[in-house]
Motif scaffolding. Sequence first.
Motif, PDB file in Angstrom:
ATOM      1  N   LYS A   1       3.824  41.468 -14.055  1.00 60.61           N
ATOM      2  CA  LYS A   1       2.858  41.022 -16.162  1.00 60.61           C
ATOM      3  C   LYS A   1       2.237  39.977 -15.791  1.00 60.61           C
ATOM      4  CE  LYS A   1       2.738  41.531 -20.385  1.00 60.61           C
ATOM      5  NZ  LYS A   1       2.470  40.813 -20.602  1.00 60.61           N
ATOM      6  N   SER A   2       2.811  39.153 -15.018  1.00 64.82           N
ATOM      7  CA  SER A   2       2.570  37.215 -15.436  1.00 64.82           C
ATOM      8  C   SER A   2       1.425  37.360 -13.839  1.00 64.82           C
ATOM      9  CB  SER A   2       3.665  36.257 -14.514  1.00 64.82           C
ATOM     10  OG  SER A   2       4.073  36.369 -13.681  1.00 64.82           O
ATOM     11  N   ALA A   3       1.135  38.051 -13.293  1.00 57.74           N
ATOM     12  CA  ALA A   3       0.010  37.844 -12.156  1.00 57.74           C
ATOM     13  C   ALA A   3      -1.313  38.287 -12.783  1.00 57.74           C
ATOM     14  CB  ALA A   3       0.411  38.484 -11.259  1.00 57.74           C
ATOM     15  N   LEU A   4      -0.862  39.453 -13.770  1.00 60.20           N
ATOM     16  CA  LEU A   4      -2.059  40.229 -14.634  1.00 60.20           C
ATOM     17  C   LEU A   4      -2.994  39.357 -16.224  1.00 60.20           C
ATOM     18  CD1 LEU A   4      -3.178  43.214 -15.565  1.00 60.20           C
ATOM     19  CD2 LEU A   4      -1.564  43.171 -17.471  1.00 60.20           C
ATOM     20  N   ASP A   5      -1.767  38.445 -16.695  1.00 62.15           N
ATOM     21  CA  ASP A   5      -1.743  38.055 -17.192  1.00 62.15           C
ATOM     22  C   ASP A   5      -3.162  37.080 -17.325  1.00 62.15           C
ATOM     23  OD1 ASP A   5      -1.020  39.382 -19.372  1.00 62.15           O
ATOM     24  OD2 ASP A   5       0.953  38.272 -19.210  1.00 62.15           O
ATOM     25  N   GLU A   6      -2.595  36.344 -15.831  1.00 63.83           N
ATOM     26  CA  GLU A   6      -3.009  35.191 -15.622  1.00 63.83           C
ATOM     27  C   GLU A   6      -4.075  35.313 -15.272  1.00 63.83           C
ATOM     28  OE1 GLU A   6      -0.643  33.060 -11.959  1.00 63.83           O
ATOM     29  OE2 GLU A   6       0.794  32.971 -13.831  1.00 63.83           O
ATOM     30  N   SER A   7      -4.425  36.440 -13.816  1.00 65.22           N
ATOM     31  CA  SER A   7      -5.371  36.282 -13.215  1.00 65.22           C
ATOM     32  C   SER A   7      -6.632  37.406 -13.818  1.00 65.22           C
ATOM     33  CB  SER A   7      -5.833  37.083 -11.895  1.00 65.22           C
ATOM     34  OG  SER A   7      -4.520  38.009 -11.722  1.00 65.22           O
ATOM     35  N   GLY A   8      -6.144  38.762 -15.071  1.00 64.60           N
ATOM     36  CA  GLY A   8      -6.808  39.567 -15.248  1.00 64.60           C
ATOM     37  C   GLY A   8      -7.031  40.651 -14.356  1.00 64.60           C
ATOM     38  N   LEU A   9      -6.232  40.637 -13.228  1.00 70.05           N
ATOM     39  CA  LEU A   9      -6.374  41.323 -12.603  1.00 70.05           C
ATOM     40  C   LEU A   9      -5.165  42.673 -12.352  1.00 70.05           C
ATOM     41  CD1 LEU A   9      -7.510  39.255  -9.128  1.00 70.05           C
ATOM     42  CD2 LEU A   9      -8.855  40.529 -10.011  1.00 70.05           C
ATOM     43  N   ARG A  10      -5.116  43.414 -11.723  1.00 70.89           N
ATOM     44  CA  ARG A  10      -4.723  45.034 -10.966  1.00 70.89           C
ATOM     45  C   ARG A  10      -3.646  44.624 -10.497  1.00 70.89           C
ATOM     46  NH1 ARG A  10      -4.043  51.479 -10.645  1.00 70.89           N
ATOM     47  NH2 ARG A  10      -2.362  51.190 -10.116  1.00 70.89           N
ATOM     48  N   SER A  11      -2.179  43.894 -11.125  1.00 74.23           N
ATOM     49  CA  SER A  11      -1.640  43.100  -9.696  1.00 74.23           C
ATOM     50  C   SER A  11      -0.029  44.293  -9.688  1.00 74.23           C
ATOM     51  CB  SER A  11      -0.638  42.321 -10.759  1.00 74.23           C
ATOM     52  OG  SER A  11      -1.612  41.269 -10.698  1.00 74.23           O
ATOM     53  N   ASP A  12       0.108  44.379  -7.982  1.00 72.90           N
ATOM     54  CA  ASP A  12       0.961  45.658  -7.913  1.00 72.90           C
ATOM     55  C   ASP A  12       2.168  44.817  -7.091  1.00 72.90           C
ATOM     56  OD1 ASP A  12      -0.645  47.064  -9.451  1.00 72.90           O
ATOM     57  OD2 ASP A  12      -1.526  48.703  -7.419  1.00 72.90           O
ATOM     58  N   VAL A  13       3.310  44.573  -6.709  1.00 73.42           N
ATOM     59  CA  VAL A  13       4.306  44.346  -6.334  1.00 73.42           C
ATOM     60  C   VAL A  13       4.177  45.579  -5.341  1.00 73.42           C
ATOM     61  CG1 VAL A  13       6.489  43.844  -5.722  1.00 73.42           C
ATOM     62  CG2 VAL A  13       5.110  42.103  -7.330  1.00 73.42           C
ATOM     63  N   VAL A  14       3.821  45.215  -3.860  1.00 75.10           N
ATOM     64  CA  VAL A  14       4.222  46.431  -2.794  1.00 75.10           C
ATOM     65  C   VAL A  14       5.141  46.902  -1.936  1.00 75.10           C
ATOM     66  CG1 VAL A  14       3.630  47.592  -1.111  1.00 75.10           C
ATOM     67  CG2 VAL A  14       1.957  46.384  -2.644  1.00 75.10           C
ATOM     68  N   THR A  15       6.233  47.389  -1.830  1.00 78.47           N
ATOM     69  CA  THR A  15       7.838  47.279  -1.046  1.00 78.47           C
ATOM     70  C   THR A  15       7.681  47.392   0.338  1.00 78.47           C
ATOM     71  OG1 THR A  15       8.778  48.069  -3.106  1.00 78.47           O
ATOM     72  CG2 THR A  15      10.293  48.270  -0.581  1.00 78.47           C
ATOM     73  N   LEU A  16       7.533  46.485   1.268  1.00 82.02           N
ATOM     74  CA  LEU A  16       7.252  47.129   2.449  1.00 82.02           C
ATOM     75  C   LEU A  16       8.842  46.999   3.711  1.00 82.02           C
ATOM     76  CD1 LEU A  16       3.928  44.848   2.692  1.00 82.02           C
ATOM     77  CD2 LEU A  16       4.181  46.891   2.382  1.00 82.02           C
ATOM     78  N   TYR A  17       8.440  47.101   4.935  1.00 80.64           N
ATOM     79  CA  TYR A  17       9.611  47.685   6.038  1.00 80.64           C
ATOM     80  C   TYR A  17      10.927  47.461   5.774  1.00 80.64           C
ATOM     81  CZ  TYR A  17       5.992  44.586   8.467  1.00 80.64           C
ATOM     82  OH  TYR A  17       4.765  43.899   9.361  1.00 80.64           O
ATOM     83  N   GLY A  18      10.989  48.637   4.657  1.00 79.62           N
ATOM     84  CA  GLY A  18      11.829  49.332   3.491  1.00 79.62           C
ATOM     85  C   GLY A  18      12.850  47.959   2.842  1.00 79.62           C
ATOM     86  N   GLY A  19      11.896  47.076   2.021  1.00 80.34           N
ATOM     87  CA  GLY A  19      12.511  46.026   1.649  1.00 80.34           C
ATOM     88  C   GLY A  19      12.842  44.851   1.983  1.00 80.34           C
TER      89      GLY A  19
END
Lengths: 687, 687
Positions: B160-178
């Motif tokens: 949410k805060s990344a979206l608000d700051e940048s206006g970019l679609r912002s997804d947190v991705v889980t890698l290496y099984g967390g």
Amino acid sequence: MRCHQFLLGLLCALAAITAFPSLAHADEGMWLYNDLPRKVLAEKYGFEVDQQWADHLMQSSVRFNSGGSGSFVSSQGLVLTNHHVASDTLFKLSTPERNIMEDGFLARALDEELKAPDLELNQLVKITNVTARVNEAISAGMSAEEAAKARRGRIAEIEKSALDESGLRSDVVTLYGGAQYHLYQYKKYTDVRLVWAPETKSAFFGGDADNFEYPRFNLDATLVRVYEDGKPAKIEHFLRWSDADVSSGDLVFVSGHPGRTQRIFTVAALKFLRDDRLPYVLDLLRRKEILMQQYGLEGEEQKRQAKDELFGIQNSRKAYTGMIAGLQDPATIAKKATAEDSLLAKLQADPKLRPLAAAWDEVARLQDQQRKALREVNTFRSSLYGFAETIHLLGVEDGKPNNERLREFGDAGRESLLQELLSEAPIYAGLERVKLADELARFIEVRGGDDPLVAQVMQGKGPADRAADLIAQSQLHEVAFRKGLVEGGGEKIAASSDPLLVLARIMEPGYRESRAKGEQTSEQLRQAYAKITEATVAVQGTGNYPDATFTLRLAFGVVQGYREEGKEIPPTTNFAGAYQHAEEHGSSGDYQLPDSWLKAKEGKVDLDAALNFVCTADIIGGNSGSPVVNRSGELVGLIFDGNIQSLTSDYLYSDVQGRAVSVSGGAIRESLRSIYDAPTLAAELGN
Amino acid sequence: MRCHQFLLGLLCALAAITAFPSLAHADEGMWLYNDLPRKVLAEKYGFEVDQQWADHLMQSSVRFNSGGSGSFVSSQGLVLTNHHVASDTLFKLSTPERNIMEDGFLARALDEELKAPDLELNQLVKITNVTARVNEAISAGMSAEEAAKARRGRIAEIEKSALDESGLRSDVVTLYGGAQYHLYQYKKYTDVRLVWAPETKSAFFGGDADNFEYPRFNLDATLVRVYEDGKPAKIEHFLRWSDADVSSGDLVFVSGHPGRTQRIFTVAALKFLRDDRLPYVLDLLRRKEILMQQYGLEGEEQKRQAKDELFGIQNSRKAYTGMIAGLQDPATIAKKATAEDSLLAKLQADPKLRPLAAAWDEVARLQDQQRKALREVNTFRSSLYGFAETIHLLGVEDGKPNNERLREFGDAGRESLLQELLSEAPIYAGLERVKLADELARFIEVRGGDDPLVAQVMQGKGPADRAADLIAQSQLHEVAFRKGLVEGGGEKIAASSDPLLVLARIMEPGYRESRAKGEQTSEQLRQAYAKITEATVAVQGTGNYPDATFTLRLAFGVVQGYREEGKEIPPTTNFAGAYQHAEEHGSSGDYQLPDSWLKAKEGKVDLDAALNFVCTADIIGGNSGSPVVNRSGELVGLIFDGNIQSLTSDYLYSDVQGRAVSVSGGAIRESLRSIYDAPTLAAELGN
């Protein structure tokens, strides 16, 4: 179409319940020839059954052992059936160069007629009630298992001695859930030759989309001829042809071999079908349908090879889809439950009858048992593996006395068994490979990849590789090799290192165990349904028909349309309608009429002549190819299908919308004259 | 083809495992752009990764949210992808009068370009490692459930805060099984217009039979253009076109969005796939395949309506058939088991690592849990029911704080969600009816006809009648109606009597329960795989790539043929081969080339130009449409498939025979010039 060939195997693996349905309504009923519905016919239709009329119709009827019905239609051995009943033969007679199945066939002289590789036709000549003789074998103190064994032994004796005395094929049939046993004796015809078949485009016009629908416009007919001593057999009882098309309201009779109904089934049994068996069977059918489609994509020749089986699968899939839809409609089960509750209430009210109510619980309990066995795989559906399994078991069973063998290896059935085993029908290695690979894959899925039997079967390979090895290394595709084994007997068979025989040996213990369990469940179900029959008769009285058993029955009904989605569906269609139906569907794909029809359209064929019609007679899979006759016993039609609303008739007859669909008798003669340029053959019909 | 659209839903319903594979071999690997395989590229291929080269390639790459990849190929917003990735859009833009899907499309001017109703493209512009920020939310005493909830909450905050700051679609991705969490930020393009698509006959030449096979001859390509403020978007990073065709031995790179791999999977997990999940999924796919085929038989228009979905299903069915075949070959599991046993032995030998071995047992235990949940039905696959379910849940979820909502209802995803809900894409009532009826039937099968929830859902009707009522009486096919509900908010939605919304309300408790259970299992699996990752790193060291997550990855490999059934398969095909392939298959059915190709054959198209080629790069479903570039970063190809031998790459990469299949970049330009008469468009490519 009415013939569930693909499922015959499946159904046989299930409990072959054949019992006593509850009260018959309307035109319901598949009646025994030795117990015809004289009263209802007289009262409802003013039709008095004449014994000669009945005997003549009985002996004019023909059973196709590949799973269908037919009738004698000339003194020279001509037999009429459906194209789709003959399709197994049409397929086996086809080659990459000459596609009889698709393009049709006409023999212009006797010496052009083509011998079917493994077709056996039966004509019923005698029925004897042997209930007392069977029951004498059972004594009071016997356990269920002992009783079943004694019964099997006695039946084998009766069949053997009847065969020895008469030379006729002799089968003891269990009726009314074991309340009666009748000996059916048949004259066998094993030299059967193809005379005429139309194109698939005409016989199966409208394809899978139109299948089980109405109105229809199909010429689903084929003519074969039976031979004796290399000459056309002389036939005393054959059907004359009616000169008039049927009309709405006409009383008609259907004489044929309905395969199996389950109208005796309890609510618990129907729920088992609805929630377990039918979903399972449909998954399996769809799997095989995609498999055959995929094989057909490999090329035109593969498409031809897969066509017959694909057709049978699609037909079954559509039939079972209709059947489950009927059961998933709560009204269906509710109707059955109301009748059952009322019957049970009457039993409970009568101290003498009350103990019989336990039979309903017993059926429910046995259904649980069947549920557990449903997904077991103990054999593989492939022609070559089928040979291997049969030959291997033959070797073992022949070492036992006749009455202790698995039923199909008894002396009485030997000739029919050998005809199958030594068939010259072509075997397609590619198709066998694909089918066996899928069966091995399914075996792994069902048992899990870590199962020890799976490891033993797969030999460290994946399904495709293992199947390829087995098919490539087996010699069972050679008739001479099979013949050598069968003639060599048990020792030679046991010593063979043919990899498919080795596989059958590995599978044998599981196969026997599962078959024994299944037969035990069947026997327990038989006993439970015998009690249910007893209870039903006690409450409702007798005078009914037994569930279908692939033996000859007489059904009756009237030619009659019905209402569907607010529209009136007239009972007959005509040739003009066929051309119109093609045009409405762009004359492409399955809606393309063959060239022969297109050429005959203008000025040749009688466009107003009836092509198909519906009637209320009670039919089911196996009735395909049954003659439809009028009050005078003249042929007026040829059963080839039931409409979609009739698909619940396995367990519940209804004439609100359910209808049997026939080719008009006149249409067959008209098409031979005006479309297929076969006036001589047309003239032979009914003469 | 590589895009398993139909299964996206299915797969999401499963545990979305994304973890750390064991050691990479050969050209294995789907590498993170912020952790590229610099060392192996330098050592094996003498290729030094230049950061500018990598940044440019990253920003030239495009994600199709409908489930595929693409790339910018002009400064004027032109995007190249596969015909089969664009097919969802091609289908939605088609009408009974104008079948773009089948017949292709070419816009000769900007104002002829057709706006896609609901397509969203994403361009990755920034990756940030936020592992520490996510982990800060977890404190030592938390239970697994509390930890999962805290983690979900923190991820929603970061997004949410990344979206608000940048206006970019912002997804947190889980890698290496967390073991790691990365924030992926995308520029979104929602005004996407169709520029050019070839005919299905060219894009999917050879059809289902050729799918996943090689050699191939497909022009599986389509061009769309992204717009901003009603004008073609100005694109800084786009790919130049290589003037030379690829040659055997060339090093190439693939930049795309592999959907999901499961190379971390334990032997127990693979056995669960082999024995449970894949058999189940295949039964389901075959069921839907037959359903769509049957609907298509009703007429040409129905066939058109069903085509897109049918294609997706067939593609998945073929892919999964290959996958299960790989797992049913004992050698596959054996290979995995050997590696696993060796790793476990090392863990057991080290007292510090020994406790980690319990994670393997935990995975096995959780597999049992998944086995039980496998057949549950808590939603219905139909577009209209999908709207109902989403709108109903939206109404409920919007009453909660952002970080407590079901993930797809979070603020960050709102725009994408609305684009889907308010799509103008056509809805076909007949198709919806058939699909919903089958889903209701399946619901009855799974729960049994006597289940109380079934009774509540079915309202005393059978599946066909109930589905017909629901579809006829719902207004959800109207965009304005959906818009009114969404804008009306929770109360209005809860008050609606639309029968599909009422149904979604009935289904909600079961849906939530099953989803919660599934997410709990996923969380437990995530934790187990995090330990397995930890153990693997402890024993084998780091420097590897995480399993695929439908985020941007870089793969590499060489253009290389392979041996199959004793034959050498060359790496490239050409236009001449396409014409020959058609002739060899009778130029009928799926082997019919379109008229445009037939006209161009003589003297127009360069018959020697490369058409398709294979390389060893490591790809999977979701990579469809990925650009293939050479050392200079110039476009040389377009990924569209993997061969049948690569279908095990979900869980095991192999370059012995496994290959990625591409359309040659030159072939796209050549066909635009010589077949599709589009020289202006051809000239825009790479400029």
